[in-house]
Design an enzyme around this catalytic site. Structure first.
Site, PDB file in Angstrom:
ATOM      1  N   CYS A  55       0.808  -1.261   0.055  1.00 36.73           N
ATOM      2  CA  CYS A  55       0.179   0.005   0.041  1.00 36.73           C
ATOM      3  C   CYS A  55       0.997   1.366   0.014  1.00 36.73           C
ATOM      4  O   CYS A  55       0.723   2.235  -0.831  1.00 36.73           O
ATOM      5  CB  CYS A  55      -0.857  -0.003   1.289  1.00 36.73           C
ATOM      6  SG  CYS A  55      -2.059   1.381   1.386  1.00 36.73           S
ATOM      7  N   CYS A  87      -1.767   1.847  -2.888  1.00 33.29           N
ATOM      8  CA  CYS A  87      -2.610   2.961  -2.718  1.00 33.29           C
ATOM      9  C   CYS A  87      -2.194   4.099  -2.696  1.00 33.29           C
ATOM     10  O   CYS A  87      -2.481   5.063  -3.324  1.00 33.29           O
ATOM     11  CB  CYS A  87      -3.371   2.584  -1.270  1.00 33.29           C
ATOM     12  SG  CYS A  87      -3.396   0.930  -0.759  1.00 33.29           S
ATOM     13  N   LYS A 110      -0.372   5.455  -5.937  1.00 33.89           N
ATOM     14  CA  LYS A 110      -1.362   5.272  -7.093  1.00 33.89           C
ATOM     15  C   LYS A 110      -2.363   6.697  -6.936  1.00 33.89           C
ATOM     16  O   LYS A 110      -2.680   7.505  -7.885  1.00 33.89           O
ATOM     17  CB  LYS A 110      -2.324   3.904  -6.741  1.00 33.89           C
ATOM     18  CG  LYS A 110      -3.709   3.674  -7.496  1.00 33.89           C
ATOM     19  CD  LYS A 110      -4.806   4.386  -6.841  1.00 33.89           C
ATOM     20  CE  LYS A 110      -5.157   3.561  -5.755  1.00 33.89           C
ATOM     21  NZ  LYS A 110      -5.646   2.284  -5.852  1.00 33.89           N
ATOM     22  N   TYR A 160      14.307 -11.797   5.120  1.00 31.56           N
ATOM     23  CA  TYR A 160      13.561 -12.555   4.625  1.00 31.56           C
ATOM     24  C   TYR A 160      13.182 -13.732   5.511  1.00 31.56           C
ATOM     25  O   TYR A 160      13.852 -14.493   5.888  1.00 31.56           O
ATOM     26  CB  TYR A 160      13.763 -13.438   3.338  1.00 31.56           C
ATOM     27  CG  TYR A 160      12.722 -14.087   2.352  1.00 31.56           C
ATOM     28  CD1 TYR A 160      12.699 -15.657   2.765  1.00 31.56           C
ATOM     29  CD2 TYR A 160      12.215 -13.603   1.707  1.00 31.56           C
ATOM     30  CE1 TYR A 160      11.752 -16.040   1.921  1.00 31.56           C
ATOM     31  CE2 TYR A 160      11.302 -14.150   0.686  1.00 31.56           C
ATOM     32  CZ  TYR A 160      10.927 -15.638   1.097  1.00 31.56           C
ATOM     33  OH  TYR A 160      10.116 -16.481   0.283  1.00 31.56           O
ATOM     34  N   TYR A 216      -8.637  -3.429 -11.366  1.00 26.19           N
ATOM     35  CA  TYR A 216      -8.486  -1.988 -11.003  1.00 26.19           C
ATOM     36  C   TYR A 216      -7.228  -1.590 -11.259  1.00 26.19           C
ATOM     37  O   TYR A 216      -7.140  -0.529 -11.462  1.00 26.19           O
ATOM     38  CB  TYR A 216      -9.198  -1.974  -9.651  1.00 26.19           C
ATOM     39  CG  TYR A 216      -8.517  -2.237  -8.386  1.00 26.19           C
ATOM     40  CD1 TYR A 216      -8.619  -3.495  -7.817  1.00 26.19           C
ATOM     41  CD2 TYR A 216      -7.497  -1.474  -7.972  1.00 26.19           C
ATOM     42  CE1 TYR A 216      -7.730  -3.862  -6.938  1.00 26.19           C
ATOM     43  CE2 TYR A 216      -6.613  -1.952  -6.875  1.00 26.19           C
ATOM     44  CZ  TYR A 216      -6.821  -2.996  -6.303  1.00 26.19           C
ATOM     45  OH  TYR A 216      -6.008  -3.391  -5.271  1.00 26.19           O
ATOM     46  N   GLU A 270      -6.908   1.669 -13.236  1.00 25.66           N
ATOM     47  CA  GLU A 270      -6.283   2.869 -12.445  1.00 25.66           C
ATOM     48  C   GLU A 270      -5.207   3.517 -13.207  1.00 25.66           C
ATOM     49  O   GLU A 270      -4.987   4.564 -13.337  1.00 25.66           O
ATOM     50  CB  GLU A 270      -6.235   2.598 -10.886  1.00 25.66           C
ATOM     51  CG  GLU A 270      -7.230   2.586 -10.262  1.00 25.66           C
ATOM     52  CD  GLU A 270      -7.230   2.286  -8.782  1.00 25.66           C
ATOM     53  OE1 GLU A 270      -8.252   2.359  -8.008  1.00 25.66           O
ATOM     54  OE2 GLU A 270      -6.158   1.604  -8.352  1.00 25.66           O
ATOM     55  N   PHE A 299     -16.427  -7.026  -9.940  1.00 26.19           N
ATOM     56  CA  PHE A 299     -17.249  -5.959  -9.433  1.00 26.19           C
ATOM     57  C   PHE A 299     -18.562  -5.763 -10.226  1.00 26.19           C
ATOM     58  O   PHE A 299     -18.655  -6.547 -11.065  1.00 26.19           O
ATOM     59  CB  PHE A 299     -16.457  -4.533 -10.013  1.00 26.19           C
ATOM     60  CG  PHE A 299     -15.226  -4.324  -9.083  1.00 26.19           C
ATOM     61  CD1 PHE A 299     -13.966  -4.971  -9.054  1.00 26.19           C
ATOM     62  CD2 PHE A 299     -15.269  -3.350  -8.083  1.00 26.19           C
ATOM     63  CE1 PHE A 299     -13.091  -4.702  -8.463  1.00 26.19           C
ATOM     64  CE2 PHE A 299     -14.294  -3.043  -7.353  1.00 26.19           C
ATOM     65  CZ  PHE A 299     -13.189  -3.653  -7.428  1.00 26.19           C
ATOM     66  N   HIS A 312     -26.838  20.526  -0.393  1.00 20.88           N
ATOM     67  CA  HIS A 312     -26.937  21.240  -1.773  1.00 20.88           C
ATOM     68  C   HIS A 312     -25.833  22.409  -1.821  1.00 20.88           C
ATOM     69  O   HIS A 312     -25.700  23.109  -1.008  1.00 20.88           O
ATOM     70  CB  HIS A 312     -28.314  21.447  -1.964  1.00 20.88           C
ATOM     71  CG  HIS A 312     -28.362  22.292  -3.399  1.00 20.88           C
ATOM     72  ND1 HIS A 312     -28.789  21.456  -4.504  1.00 20.88           N
ATOM     73  CD2 HIS A 312     -28.609  23.431  -3.754  1.00 20.88           C
ATOM     74  CE1 HIS A 312     -28.725  22.122  -5.379  1.00 20.88           C
ATOM     75  NE2 HIS A 312     -28.844  23.544  -5.039  1.00 20.88           N
ATOM     76  N   GLU A 361     -25.727  14.202  -2.782  1.00 22.75           N
ATOM     77  CA  GLU A 361     -27.467  14.586  -2.449  1.00 22.75           C
ATOM     78  C   GLU A 361     -28.218  13.582  -3.372  1.00 22.75           C
ATOM     79  O   GLU A 361     -29.390  13.384  -2.881  1.00 22.75           O
ATOM     80  CB  GLU A 361     -27.848  15.973  -2.626  1.00 22.75           C
ATOM     81  CG  GLU A 361     -27.805  16.740  -3.947  1.00 22.75           C
ATOM     82  CD  GLU A 361     -28.101  18.137  -4.012  1.00 22.75           C
ATOM     83  OE1 GLU A 361     -29.055  18.413  -3.552  1.00 22.75           O
ATOM     84  OE2 GLU A 361     -27.334  19.016  -4.485  1.00 22.75           O
TER      85      GLU A 361
END
Lengths: 494, 122
Positions: A75, A80, A83, A147, A216, A220, A244, A488, A493
């Site tokens: 990540c 993430c 990205k 490791y 994805y 992406e 998905f 709004h 909304e």
């Protein structure tokens, strides 16, 4: 897990049977965590809170291109975080274009500098790597860049990058080794192609890019590369975003196509050759149709493979300690307490069979697991109704069932789908698409029209979805949703 | 050749000195100015300095330790001072490895373990 207790009762005997010298009663550590990513670090830090003696082993096997990174896992380093930053870079490019309609005047053509972006991103990642090391040291968690693999029921061998081996023992273990990108297994793939492991620190602009895959990750990456002004083609074997909601997946694909991403559907690469060396060079890709004999060729500066990720569970000695893995996928089956078939060995994160591969899921699972182990807690990780967001150029946020899965589980006659296109106010002035943003909810008629699926396609989808996820967790019904007055003017909304 | 220390005051002198050691590992401790009695207006700097000095023997060979006084309290509080703007410093004391994202800020500098980690690990 009932049968496993036998082993726990008589560890001494098990070890003698395995031919190892019995390990003394006091282990080096209470807990050894293999893998310093989202799940592993969360678990280790939590265990330290309860004053347990903890070790984290983290090691990144370099990519075929020779790339590696620091503590923090996928990540932080190659997932993430970079990205989202690069996605943001692409969005800012779009915003610059829109800004002219809002009155901003600038005469020069706006260009993007890959190196400037990448350096800033890598610098930020470096500060995160350092932050994790400080956090571990500060909480007295021992961290080794080595490791780890099992050599005995309670013993790990840790090999550092110089090849020096050390043995450590612990009462319990958490496997959190994560995954790495899969390669195609065709000539030229490892020599010439890159993966997401390489993309975010690439020391040159990738240029004209072929992205292979429809995950994805593929969409992406293709999305932000195109947003930065590059010529991008996506080669898809069959469908987009398997798993998905397909209605939403197709809308995402359509939007990307209309905004400059080329798609080659129903083809797979069979060969990658180098036409010219360089950074980037020129690669020739030969691909075959999945529906016939047609062969096509194309030349690209960069080929990015994003066809899937495989768990790092095959070479960590699990066979030596009897931990079952799914031989086909490499995933580890666990019970609802993240325990493997070996009672003192647990697992969290992307390697788990049947669980969502998301950072917040791994973190939550890791923390709750440790609280159950050392703080007498009982709550288990709730894997249901976990919200997610795909950061394609048109972002997609979702929580709960896809339409297909809902129909399959409840029957078409028992679900009601409410949907709407919407036009973000911010898109009106710059004349951006007025029929692309879309939201739908799926309700279970038999259960008070409970909202069981939430899907939104539009800007800031992640921010929008987060709040609705909490509402769904509380059992939101259509009526409650209707009676909630909107804010709004915002997209949410709708 | 072990390590060496340079003492500087103010941003321009810091930059000049750091540049002159280009190619060698550079560690820097930024503190508030000291008065005539040698006491800093920054109480955390007073606490941190001895902790850091005690770990200096762990510095790698060839490295340079720059002890930098940033200025008086008013200068430091200005959100646009050069240390904040160019070096992205957010507080004093700050101990950092120049040219990397590795740094320790404020109370982190009180912890010998962390100082040692900054000096000795990659």
């Amino acid at each position: 897990s009932v049968q496993a207790h036998k082993e726990e009762d008589n560890p001494q005997k098990t070890m003698e049977v395995n031919g190892l010298t019995p390990v003394p009663d006091s282990y080096d550590y209470d807990l050894i965590v293999i893998g310093g990513g989202s799940g592993g670090l969360a678990a280790a830090k939590e265990a330290a809170k309860y004053e347990k003696k903890v070790m984290v082993l983290d090691f990144v096997t370099p990519t075929p291109q020779g790339n590696s990174w620091g503590l923090g896992g996928t990540c932080v380093n190659v997932g993430c975080i970079p990205k989202k930053l690069m996605h943001q870079a692409a969005l800012l490019g779009q915003a610059l274009q829109d800004s002219r309609k809002f009155g901003w005047q600038f005469t020069e053509e706006v260009k993007h500098n890959w190196m400037t972006m990448t350096e800033s991103v890598q610098n930020y990642i470096g500060s995160l790597n350092w932050g994790y090391r400080v956090a571990l040291r500060d909480t007295k968690v021992t961290y080794e860049n080595a490791y780890g693999e099992f050599v005995g029921p309670h013993t790990i061998k840790a090999t550092n990058k110089k090849g020096i081996e050390k043995l450590y023992t612990a009462e319990r273990f958490i496997i959190a080794t994560g995954e790495r990108p899969r390669y195609l297994g065709i000539p030229g793939d490892k020599e010439y192609c890159i993966s997401s492991d390489d993309l975010f620190s690439l020391p040159y602009c990738p240029g004209k890019t072929l992205v292979v895959g429809a995950s994805y990750v593929a969409l992406e990456c293709a999305g932000f590369l195109a947003g930065l002004g590059l010529d991008v083609t996506v080669m898809v074997r069959s469908i987009l975003l398997r798993g998905f909601d397909q209605d939403m997946a197709n809308k995402i694909g359509e939007y990307m196509k209309e905004h400059g991403v080329n798609f080659i559907r129903e083809f797979v690469p069979i060969k990658v050759e180098q036409v010219e060396e360089g950074a980037p060079g020129i690669l020739k890709v030969t691909a075959k149709s999945t529906t016939g004999d047609q062969i096509i060729e194309g030349e690209y500066n960069t080929v990015l493979l994003a066809i899937g990720r495989d768990p790092c569970t095959r070479k960590i000695g699990l066979d030596k300690v009897g931990v079952h893995i799914n031989e086909k996928t490499g995933k580890i089956p666990v019970n609802d307490e993240e325990q493997t078939n070996v009672p003192h060995i647990y697992a969290v994160g992307d390697i788990l069979q049947g669980k969502l591969e998301l950072t917040p899921v791994a973190i939550q699972a890791g923390r709750l697991l440790v609280r159950r182990l050392y703080a007498g807690a009982t709550s288990k990780c709730d894997y249901v109704n976990v919200p997610t967001t795909v950061f394609t150029p048109l972002e997609y946020g979702a929580c709960g069932y896809s339409e297909e899965t809902a129909v399959e589980k409840f029957g078409e006659e028992n679900i009601e789908v409410y949907h709407s296109h919407f036009w973000p106010l911010e898109w009106t002035v710059p004349s951006r698409d007025n029929n692309k943003c879309y939201a739908k909810i799926i309700c279970n008629i038999q259960d008070n029209e409970r909202v069981i699926g939430f899907h939104v396609l539009g800007p800031n989808a992640g921010e929008v979805t987060q709040g609705f996820a909490a509402a769904i967790k509380c059992g939101l019904t259509k009526e409650q949703l209707d009676s909630t007055i909107g804010i709004h003017p915002v997209c949410a909304e709708v | 050749m072990g390590w060496e220390e340079r003492q500087v005051r103010g941003y321009p002198e810091f930059v000049r000195t750091a540049q002159s050691y280009h190619g060698r590992p550079i560690f820097a401790l930024f503190c508030g100015d000291k008065d005539a009695e040698g006491r800093s207006w920054c109480p955390d700097c007073v606490t941190a300095e001895p902790v850091v000095r005690k770990e200096l023997h762990n510095l790698p060979d060839e490295s340079v330790f720059i002890y930098c006084l940033v200025g008086d309290r008013a200068y430091w509080k200005d959100p646009n001072n050069e240390f904040r703007r160019n070096l992205k410093l957010t507080g004093v004391p700050t101990l950092l490895k120049y040219g990397t994202p590795q740094k320790l800020v404020e109370e982190e500098c009180f912890k010998a373990e962390l100082v040692r980690m900054l000096f000795t690990e990659d």
